[in-house]
Design an enzyme around this catalytic site. Sequence first.
Site, PDB file in Angstrom:
ATOM      1  N   ASP A  31       0.745  -1.235   0.167  1.00  0.00           N
ATOM      2  CA  ASP A  31      -0.203   0.270   0.090  1.00  0.00           C
ATOM      3  C   ASP A  31       0.997   1.320  -0.009  1.00  0.00           C
ATOM      4  O   ASP A  31       2.356   1.078   0.681  1.00  0.00           O
ATOM      5  CB  ASP A  31      -0.851   0.203   1.097  1.00  0.00           C
ATOM      6  N   ASN A  32       0.765   2.455  -0.795  1.00  0.00           N
ATOM      7  CA  ASN A  32       1.663   3.379  -1.305  1.00  0.00           C
ATOM      8  C   ASN A  32       0.795   4.812   0.663  1.00  0.00           C
ATOM      9  O   ASN A  32       1.292   5.608   0.216  1.00  0.00           O
ATOM     10  CB  ASN A  32       1.313   3.736  -2.220  1.00  0.00           C
ATOM     11  N   LEU A  33      -0.462   3.833   0.663  1.00  0.00           N
ATOM     12  CA  LEU A  33      -0.943   5.055   2.368  1.00  0.00           C
ATOM     13  C   LEU A  33      -1.080   6.412   1.697  1.00  0.00           C
ATOM     14  O   LEU A  33      -2.064   6.776   2.179  1.00  0.00           O
ATOM     15  CB  LEU A  33      -0.128   5.257   3.293  1.00  0.00           C
ATOM     16  N   ASP A  51       4.476   1.314  -4.337  1.00  0.00           N
ATOM     17  CA  ASP A  51       3.456   1.702  -5.670  1.00  0.00           C
ATOM     18  C   ASP A  51       3.014   0.228  -5.924  1.00  0.00           C
ATOM     19  O   ASP A  51       4.142   0.352  -7.115  1.00  0.00           O
ATOM     20  CB  ASP A  51       3.577   2.787  -5.956  1.00  0.00           C
ATOM     21  N   ILE A  52       1.739   0.195  -6.552  1.00  0.00           N
ATOM     22  CA  ILE A  52       1.927  -0.723  -7.095  1.00  0.00           C
ATOM     23  C   ILE A  52       2.196  -0.756  -9.238  1.00  0.00           C
ATOM     24  O   ILE A  52       3.254  -1.315  -9.595  1.00  0.00           O
ATOM     25  CB  ILE A  52       0.607  -1.428  -7.913  1.00  0.00           C
ATOM     26  N   PHE A  73      -7.405  -3.907  -4.175  1.00  0.00           N
ATOM     27  CA  PHE A  73      -7.654  -3.106  -3.887  1.00  0.00           C
ATOM     28  C   PHE A  73      -6.782  -1.862  -4.558  1.00  0.00           C
ATOM     29  O   PHE A  73      -7.791  -0.381  -3.893  1.00  0.00           O
ATOM     30  CB  PHE A  73      -8.287  -2.903  -2.427  1.00  0.00           C
ATOM     31  N   THR A 117     -16.159  -2.670  -9.634  1.00  0.00           N
ATOM     32  CA  THR A 117     -18.115  -2.170  -9.136  1.00  0.00           C
ATOM     33  C   THR A 117     -18.870  -1.618  -9.957  1.00  0.00           C
ATOM     34  O   THR A 117     -19.053  -1.878 -11.001  1.00  0.00           O
ATOM     35  CB  THR A 117     -17.205  -0.645  -9.350  1.00  0.00           C
ATOM     36  N   TYR A 141     -14.215   7.118 -13.616  1.00  0.00           N
ATOM     37  CA  TYR A 141     -13.461   5.323 -12.347  1.00  0.00           C
ATOM     38  C   TYR A 141     -14.148   4.867 -13.282  1.00  0.00           C
ATOM     39  O   TYR A 141     -13.759   4.228 -13.188  1.00  0.00           O
ATOM     40  CB  TYR A 141     -14.597   5.979 -10.953  1.00  0.00           C
ATOM     41  N   PHE A 169     -21.495  -2.846  -4.861  1.00  0.00           N
ATOM     42  CA  PHE A 169     -22.356  -2.082  -5.107  1.00  0.00           C
ATOM     43  C   PHE A 169     -21.969  -1.226  -3.931  1.00  0.00           C
ATOM     44  O   PHE A 169     -20.176  -1.146  -3.720  1.00  0.00           O
ATOM     45  CB  PHE A 169     -23.936  -1.830  -4.302  1.00  0.00           C
TER      46      PHE A 169
HETATM   47  N1  LIG Z   1     -16.147   2.309  -0.950  1.00  0.00           N
HETATM   48  C1  LIG Z   1     -16.885   1.673  -1.647  1.00  0.00           C
HETATM   49  O1  LIG Z   1     -17.815   1.793  -2.274  1.00  0.00           O
HETATM   50  C2  LIG Z   1     -16.368   0.936  -3.297  1.00  0.00           C
HETATM   51  C3  LIG Z   1     -17.279   0.281  -4.261  1.00  0.00           C
HETATM   52  C4  LIG Z   1     -16.782  -0.699  -4.873  1.00  0.00           C
HETATM   53  C5  LIG Z   1     -15.466  -0.727  -5.810  1.00  0.00           C
HETATM   54  N2  LIG Z   1     -14.707   0.301  -4.998  1.00  0.00           N
HETATM   55  C6  LIG Z   1     -13.321  -0.362  -4.619  1.00  0.00           C
HETATM   56  O2  LIG Z   1     -12.709  -1.049  -3.933  1.00  0.00           O
HETATM   57  C7  LIG Z   1     -11.543  -0.510  -3.255  1.00  0.00           C
HETATM   58  C8  LIG Z   1     -11.025  -0.308  -1.872  1.00  0.00           C
HETATM   59  O3  LIG Z   1     -11.789   0.651  -1.487  1.00  0.00           O
HETATM   60  P1  LIG Z   1     -11.853   2.108  -0.748  1.00  0.00           P
HETATM   61  O4  LIG Z   1     -13.154   2.334  -0.077  1.00  0.00           O
HETATM   62  O5  LIG Z   1     -11.447   0.624   0.045  1.00  0.00           O
HETATM   63  O6  LIG Z   1     -10.497   2.490  -1.097  1.00  0.00           O
HETATM   64  P2  LIG Z   1      -9.654   2.908   0.363  1.00  0.00           P
HETATM   65  O7  LIG Z   1      -9.005   4.427  -0.677  1.00  0.00           O
HETATM   66  O8  LIG Z   1      -9.713   3.261   1.931  1.00  0.00           O
HETATM   67  O9  LIG Z   1      -8.338   2.312  -0.515  1.00  0.00           O
HETATM   68  C9  LIG Z   1      -7.450   1.950  -1.323  1.00  0.00           C
HETATM   69  C10 LIG Z   1      -5.965   1.486  -1.063  1.00  0.00           C
HETATM   70  O10 LIG Z   1      -5.356   1.618  -1.506  1.00  0.00           O
HETATM   71  C11 LIG Z   1      -3.973   2.635  -1.611  1.00  0.00           C
HETATM   72  N3  LIG Z   1      -3.383   2.953  -3.024  1.00  0.00           N
HETATM   73  C12 LIG Z   1      -4.383   3.055  -3.824  1.00  0.00           C
HETATM   74  N4  LIG Z   1      -3.690   3.383  -5.238  1.00  0.00           N
HETATM   75  C13 LIG Z   1      -1.799   2.696  -4.659  1.00  0.00           C
HETATM   76  C14 LIG Z   1      -0.615   2.134  -5.303  1.00  0.00           C
HETATM   77  N5  LIG Z   1      -0.694   2.964  -7.265  1.00  0.00           N
HETATM   78  N6  LIG Z   1      -0.248   2.115  -5.285  1.00  0.00           N
HETATM   79  C15 LIG Z   1      -0.208   1.166  -3.496  1.00  0.00           C
HETATM   80  N7  LIG Z   1      -1.236   1.337  -3.226  1.00  0.00           N
HETATM   81  C16 LIG Z   1      -2.475   1.682  -3.250  1.00  0.00           C
HETATM   82  C17 LIG Z   1      -4.622   3.412  -1.254  1.00  0.00           C
HETATM   83  O11 LIG Z   1      -3.802   4.382  -0.227  1.00  0.00           O
HETATM   84  C18 LIG Z   1      -5.352   2.773   0.307  1.00  0.00           C
HETATM   85  O12 LIG Z   1      -5.104   2.011   0.897  1.00  0.00           O
HETATM   86  C19 LIG Z   1     -11.456   0.586  -4.558  1.00  0.00           C
HETATM   87  O13 LIG Z   1     -10.590  -0.222  -5.418  1.00  0.00           O
HETATM   88  C20 LIG Z   1     -12.556   0.831  -5.068  1.00  0.00           C
HETATM   89  O14 LIG Z   1     -12.466   1.167  -6.992  1.00  0.00           O
HETATM   90  C21 LIG Z   1     -14.692   0.425  -3.722  1.00  0.00           C
HETATM   91  O1  LIG Z   2     -22.814  14.425   0.766  1.00  0.00           O
HETATM   92  C1  LIG Z   2     -22.913  13.420   0.263  1.00  0.00           C
HETATM   93  C2  LIG Z   2     -22.499  12.124  -0.255  1.00  0.00           C
HETATM   94  C3  LIG Z   2     -23.299  11.532  -1.200  1.00  0.00           C
HETATM   95  N1  LIG Z   2     -24.339  11.614  -1.729  1.00  0.00           N
HETATM   96  C4  LIG Z   2     -25.362  10.743  -2.632  1.00  0.00           C
HETATM   97  O2  LIG Z   2     -25.149   9.594  -1.838  1.00  0.00           O
HETATM   98  C5  LIG Z   2     -25.735   8.618  -3.025  1.00  0.00           C
HETATM   99  C6  LIG Z   2     -23.928   7.550  -2.102  1.00  0.00           C
HETATM  100  O3  LIG Z   2     -22.888   8.165  -2.846  1.00  0.00           O
HETATM  101  P1  LIG Z   2     -21.341   7.860  -2.227  1.00  0.00           P
HETATM  102  O4  LIG Z   2     -21.238   7.226  -0.768  1.00  0.00           O
HETATM  103  O5  LIG Z   2     -20.503   8.840  -2.716  1.00  0.00           O
HETATM  104  O6  LIG Z   2     -21.203   6.593  -3.112  1.00  0.00           O
HETATM  105  P2  LIG Z   2     -21.200   6.397  -4.388  1.00  0.00           P
HETATM  106  O7  LIG Z   2     -20.592   7.418  -5.228  1.00  0.00           O
HETATM  107  O8  LIG Z   2     -22.213   5.734  -5.645  1.00  0.00           O
HETATM  108  O9  LIG Z   2     -19.487   5.484  -4.788  1.00  0.00           O
HETATM  109  C7  LIG Z   2     -19.457   3.982  -4.112  1.00  0.00           C
HETATM  110  O10 LIG Z   2     -19.771   3.060  -4.654  1.00  0.00           O
HETATM  111  C8  LIG Z   2     -19.938   2.550  -6.147  1.00  0.00           C
HETATM  112  C9  LIG Z   2     -20.260   1.132  -6.242  1.00  0.00           C
HETATM  113  O11 LIG Z   2     -22.416   1.805  -6.156  1.00  0.00           O
HETATM  114  C10 LIG Z   2     -18.121   3.173  -5.653  1.00  0.00           C
HETATM  115  O12 LIG Z   2     -17.797   2.228  -7.047  1.00  0.00           O
HETATM  116  C11 LIG Z   2     -17.334   4.006  -5.304  1.00  0.00           C
HETATM  117  O13 LIG Z   2     -16.084   3.290  -4.843  1.00  0.00           O
HETATM  118  C12 LIG Z   2     -18.039   4.074  -4.126  1.00  0.00           C
HETATM  119  O14 LIG Z   2     -17.201   5.114  -4.124  1.00  0.00           O
HETATM  120  C13 LIG Z   2     -25.115   9.190  -3.915  1.00  0.00           C
HETATM  121  O15 LIG Z   2     -26.194   9.430  -4.791  1.00  0.00           O
HETATM  122  C14 LIG Z   2     -24.270  10.760  -3.768  1.00  0.00           C
HETATM  123  O16 LIG Z   2     -24.999  11.285  -4.482  1.00  0.00           O
HETATM  124  C15 LIG Z   2     -25.295  13.170  -0.932  1.00  0.00           C
HETATM  125  O17 LIG Z   2     -26.376  12.981  -1.378  1.00  0.00           O
HETATM  126  N2  LIG Z   2     -24.069  13.759  -0.344  1.00  0.00           N
END
Ligand SMILES: NC(=O)c1ccc[n+]([C@@H]2O[C@H](COP(=O)([O-])OP(=O)(O)OC[C@H]3O[C@@H](n4cnc5c(N)ncnc54)[C@H](O)[C@@H]3O)[C@@H](O)[C@H]2O)c1
Ligand SMILES: O=c1ccn([C@@H]2O[C@H](COP(=O)(O)OP(=O)(O)O[C@H]3O[C@H](CO)[C@@H](O)[C@H](O)[C@H]3O)[C@@H](O)[C@H]2O)c(=O)[nH]1
Length: 324
Positions: A31-33, A51-52, A73, A117, A141, A169
Amino acid sequence: MSILVLGGAGYIGSHTVYKLIEKGEDIVIVDNLQTGFEKLVHPKARFYKGDIRDLQFMDEVFTKEDIKGIIHFAANSLVGESMTKPLDYYDNNVYGMICLLKIMKKHNVKNIVFSSTAATYGDPKKIPITEDDETNPTNTYGETKLAMEKMMKWCEKAYDIKWVALRYFNACGAHEDGIIGELHNPETHLIPLVLQVPLGVRDTIYIFGDDYDTPDGTCIRDYIHVNDLAEAHFKALNYLYDGNESNIFNLGNGEGFSVLEIINAAKEVTNLPINVEISPRRPGDPARLIANNKKAKELLNWSPEYTDIKKIIKTAWNFYLKNK
Ligand SMILES: NC(=O)c1ccc[n+]([C@@H]2O[C@H](COP(=O)([O-])OP(=O)(O)OC[C@H]3O[C@@H](n4cnc5c(N)ncnc54)[C@H](O)[C@@H]3O)[C@@H](O)[C@H]2O)c1
Ligand SMILES: O=c1ccn([C@@H]2O[C@H](COP(=O)(O)OP(=O)(O)O[C@H]3O[C@H](CO)[C@@H](O)[C@H](O)[C@H]3O)[C@@H](O)[C@H]2O)c(=O)[nH]1
């Protein structure tokens, strides 16, 4: 042999690592943090900060460690940000995947589970969405994640790399013990932002648009608990280890909640008032995303345990109260 978790210091990555270690797996994290936190790294995992896209660094990790499977991830993952910084998304996500596949090929590592996603679908033509529905992303994205899926598909044909793309989701919730949870800086996700109001961190939650074609006019999403996601990664990796074919799976609860419904559920969970204001739509947001999760249930033998939205929000609330 070990599992390499790329992005294991992030939100979903850290919960998956905790689950895998509970199950007795040996874990290596890269992880690159950039958005992750060292405090989310499990103490029993071997952590390499880097970094990857740094091929020399990755070569060293793959030489030192005995890696059998990868869970990927590490990415840029914010819908809104991807619309203003598209090239950052191509650079980290698409170029990152090129580097990873190169290093997997070089070191003969054949199994990868990838964080895809729901954003790959774009504005769906039907609800709930199945994996064979059209993919037509409405934001950069989702476009980059779709490109990454396709890169794995072609690398399978050429190099026999087996892959599973998990199209999650909306990830939410936290570890049951409140030891780790959702941390993003800045936070942009709905549930943590809503909870920041009763926590006293912000005054108001802004709803991005109330004129969508949904019953209350606000966007509908399928919220899936991070522990359920973690379990699905374990199952997906074993699905590959068992010799099953590369595949794509939706991971969701199969039920949608509007932004307004989430805010109302958070009021009930916290028992505190939450001030709400309507603001303009956020570019790139589809109106409604709900998963059909039948394929993951059947082929991965996975089923979400957290199906009650209040129970999900409660785990997040518990984490924030413990870590104020
Ligand atoms: N949070 C959601 O709702 C959601 C939904 C669908 C898909 N995803 C996917 O799941 C994964 C994780 O999401 P998250 O919410 O945990 O995000 P996050 O940002 O908390 O985690 C991503 C991690 O990857 C590390 N990272 C990013 N680029 C890097 C690189 N080049 N080299 C090394 N490390 C790197 C970051 O430092 C971080 O720790 C992402 O790929 C995201 O697209 C998230
Ligand atoms: O302050 C806020 C933040 C969000 N939203 C709405 O809430 C919903 C959810 O938003 P958010 O929590 O930002 O998630 P998404 O934009 O739906 O995206 C998430 O969910 C996706 C899958 O559905 C993933 O791929 C993404 O990584 C993840 O960030 C959306 O309609 C936003 O417009 C608001 O109305 N107000």
